[in-house]
Design an enzyme around this catalytic site. Sequence first.
Site, PDB file in Angstrom:
ATOM      1  N   GLU A   1       0.831  -1.200   0.000  1.00 43.49           N
ATOM      2  CA  GLU A   1       0.000   0.000   0.000  1.00 43.49           C
ATOM      3  C   GLU A   1       0.874   1.263   0.000  1.00 43.49           C
ATOM      4  O   GLU A   1       1.882   1.320   0.697  1.00 43.49           O
ATOM      5  CB  GLU A   1      -0.898  -0.031   1.245  1.00 43.49           C
ATOM      6  CG  GLU A   1      -1.872   1.115   1.366  1.00 43.49           C
ATOM      7  CD  GLU A   1      -2.720   1.005   2.618  1.00 43.49           C
ATOM      8  OE1 GLU A   1      -3.732   1.717   2.715  1.00 43.49           O
ATOM      9  OE2 GLU A   1      -2.372   0.192   3.515  1.00 43.49           O
TER      10      GLU A   1
ATOM     11  N   LYS B   1      -9.909   2.965  -2.220  1.00 37.16           N
ATOM     12  CA  LYS B   1     -10.092   2.220  -0.972  1.00 37.16           C
ATOM     13  C   LYS B   1     -11.406   2.599  -0.296  1.00 37.16           C
ATOM     14  O   LYS B   1     -11.656   3.761   0.008  1.00 37.16           O
ATOM     15  CB  LYS B   1      -8.915   2.496  -0.044  1.00 37.16           C
ATOM     16  CG  LYS B   1      -8.899   1.643   1.224  1.00 37.16           C
ATOM     17  CD  LYS B   1      -7.635   1.930   2.034  1.00 37.16           C
ATOM     18  CE  LYS B   1      -7.537   1.071   3.269  1.00 37.16           C
ATOM     19  NZ  LYS B   1      -6.323   1.395   4.059  1.00 37.16           N
TER      20      LYS B   1
ATOM     21  N   CYS C   1      -5.545  -3.304   2.166  1.00 36.87           N
ATOM     22  CA  CYS C   1      -5.289  -3.339   3.608  1.00 36.87           C
ATOM     23  C   CYS C   1      -6.540  -3.562   4.460  1.00 36.87           C
ATOM     24  O   CYS C   1      -7.040  -4.665   4.560  1.00 36.87           O
ATOM     25  CB  CYS C   1      -4.538  -2.063   4.012  1.00 36.87           C
ATOM     26  SG  CYS C   1      -3.609  -2.231   5.572  1.00 36.87           S
TER      27      CYS C   1
END
Length: 255
Positions: free
Chosen positions: A40, A106, A141
Amino acid sequence: MKVGLFQMDILKDFDQNFEKTKRAILEASKNELKLLVFPETFLSGYYKSSIKRVSDRLSYYFDQLCFMSREYQIDIYGTFPVKENANLYNCGFYFSEGSCIARYKKIHLIGIMGERDIFSEGKEVVVAESNLIGRVGLAICYDLRFPELFRKISTNSKITIVSAMWPKTRIEHWKTLLKARSIENQCFVIGVNRVGSDKNNVYPGNSLVFDPYGSTILECKDKEGLYFSDIDLSSVEKYRNDFNVLGDRRIFSLQ
């Protein structure tokens, strides 16, 4: 098919990070990898000054990664800070055959680490459609803690990739959740985590590849470097046909 995971220590110097990136892609090409996944925010980390500089120079990195994906015939996935109007997103970019074929903003931002103070939330689930690999589900993540996202992705893909910056204090959760997502959805799951540290956390790597049965086929330690493994995507369809878990699921709403 060979897939690669590049664990890297993300430095404050984003130019050094990009030099590492280019070397990793070249090494991946020499080993005939078809997919290379980075951690990330692999150029900027969560360093605020680097986030601004990388987002300002995004078109340069974008063009370079497009070129390398075509030159070396390799798919590349990683996340960048991206400005859109007044918002900044943590956005996963999937490069293939000289272009960016998918972007994933995200969706889940971790409140306790102040991620919402930096980024805005994405809204769309994304599956990349690669001529080299097929359909690839994209995640970042903290998304890993939300199985409904992975269930949605898995109905349209045989492999999901997770680009992460997961701290050592919760590394057992990382390992367990990656395995759970592979078992639940009968698919390959590739999780790539950073190494090193910043002022807030230590990052121990432990990048992993799980097959559709939940078996570990690659587990990395805590060292920076390129790791790779063979995966057989045909095993996903075979297992799903032999043990049709997804066909037995029932859809319902939670209030």
